[in-house]
Motif scaffolding. Structure first.
Motif, PDB file in Angstrom:
ATOM      1  N   CYS A   1       0.490  -1.118  -0.122  1.00 51.19           N
ATOM      2  CA  CYS A   1      -0.008   0.023   0.057  1.00 51.19           C
ATOM      3  C   CYS A   1       0.660   1.266   0.106  1.00 51.19           C
ATOM      4  N   PHE A   2       2.023   1.210   0.534  1.00 49.15           N
ATOM      5  CA  PHE A   2       3.042   2.310   0.471  1.00 49.15           C
ATOM      6  C   PHE A   2       3.985   2.483  -0.392  1.00 49.15           C
ATOM      7  N   PHE A   3       4.071   1.734  -1.487  1.00 50.50           N
ATOM      8  CA  PHE A   3       4.839   1.644  -2.734  1.00 50.50           C
ATOM      9  C   PHE A   3       3.996   1.477  -3.925  1.00 50.50           C
ATOM     10  N   ASP A   4       4.291   2.275  -5.002  1.00 51.06           N
ATOM     11  CA  ASP A   4       3.966   2.312  -6.215  1.00 51.06           C
ATOM     12  C   ASP A   4       4.225   1.025  -6.889  1.00 51.06           C
ATOM     13  N   GLU A   5       3.085   0.046  -7.150  1.00 49.38           N
ATOM     14  CA  GLU A   5       3.509  -1.189  -7.608  1.00 49.38           C
ATOM     15  C   GLU A   5       4.122  -1.302  -9.060  1.00 49.38           C
ATOM     16  N   ASP A   6       4.035  -0.289  -9.597  1.00 50.58           N
ATOM     17  CA  ASP A   6       4.938  -0.324 -10.962  1.00 50.58           C
ATOM     18  C   ASP A   6       6.174  -0.207 -10.948  1.00 50.58           C
ATOM     19  N   PHE A   7       6.676  -0.077  -9.783  1.00 46.35           N
ATOM     20  CA  PHE A   7       8.278  -0.065  -9.692  1.00 46.35           C
ATOM     21  C   PHE A   7       8.798  -0.734  -8.549  1.00 46.35           C
TER      22      PHE A   7
END
Length: 281
Positions: free
Chosen positions: A53-59
């Motif tokens: 939830c706290f990280f951009d899952e695209d990266f």
């Protein structure tokens, strides 16, 4: 100086890796981080379920392999570590967090000794992660909500799912959170120092959170429900180890910040809010 060197090496590896692909954050550990069975509507969650939830899952993608009831020993002996090891690519991060179940003296399949077999297992995770080009991060265990006035034996954490509210409502509590992990909270730091491995003090982070919320407020982090308060728990529950949805998010938020302190490159993919989180709040 050692910490600066470790961070610099990790940053170089992570920088090279993120120029080519998505970085994966693997989690290995126990029920405090683990995926949960959601089929019956239970609000129990591991903090590892909320970390994405706290990280951009695209990266940055979180791959959570923590499992209920496992110790560092059983995680290896059941072949779970080998499956994670086979997936690690250069630049991936591996969060290593055990201790809750390593202390079970009456269970030879899980019991390890701090300063001996526990440390050896942690060192195995660290060294084998590095052999694959991954970046290991040792964490000590998250605390239990233990405000009890009287020192007492800690029950097996997994058995807490069988308790109801009436089982624990009589416990006399004070104002100061008390440690239940002893040397199992100390050993990961020692291993990190000896192997020049990055370390996140999850014990202190969660201790400070629980203590700041106090005796009553800290209950909101855990599987602490009155009878009839939650449809999946008609008899209630008093569980001071496992997190509910809110607790998993609050712990994951703080651990994500600590992780970014070790890996500054992750900051541009990080947020302390979780408005876009796909896991229900």
């Amino acid at each position: 100086m050692k910490k600066i060197l470790m961070a610099a090496i990790a940053l170089l590896v992570l920088t090279a890796a993120t120029q080519q692909k998505v970085t994966t954050i693997f989690i290995i550990g126990d029920s405090t981080a683990a995926k949960k069975d959601l089929s019956k509507g239970s609000p129990e969650r591991g903090w590892g379920m909320a970390l994405q939830c706290f990280f951009d899952e695209d990266f940055v993608r979180v791959d959570n392999h923590a499992v209920n009831g496992r110790s560092s020993k059983s995680f290896i002996n059941e072949g779970r570590w080998q499956k994670v090891l086979e997936k690690i690519k250069p630049g991936d991060i591996v969060i290593i967090q055990f201790g809750h179940n390593d202390a079970k003296k009456n269970d030879e399949k899980r019991y390890t000794i701090p300063g001996s077999t526990f440390d050896a297992n942690l060192a195995k995770f660290v060294c084998e992660t590095r052999e694959k080009g991954g970046i290991p991060v040792l964490m000590n265990p998250v605390v239990r909500r233990n405000f009890s006035k009287d020192a007492k034996r800690v029950n097996d954490d997994e058995s807490l799912r069988n308790t109801t509210f009436k089982d624990g409502g009589k416990t006399a509590e004070g104002e100061v959170l008390k440690d239940t992990h002893g040397q199992y909270a100390v050993a990961p730091r020692h291993v990190a120092d000896s192997l020049h491995c990055l370390f996140v003090d999850a014990t202190k982070i969660t201790h400070d959170l629980e203590q700041s919320l106090g005796v009553e407020g800290s209950k909101k982090l855990h599987m602490w429900y009155l009878p009839g308060e939650h449809p999946a728990l008609p008899d209630g529950r008093q569980d001071n180890t496992h997190y509910n949805i809110y607790g998993a998010h609050e712990v994951a938020r703080r651990l994500s910040v600590a992780l970014c302190e070790e890996f500054p490159l992750l900051r541009k993919y990080h947020s302390t809010t979780d408005k876009q989180c796909k896991m229900e709040k």
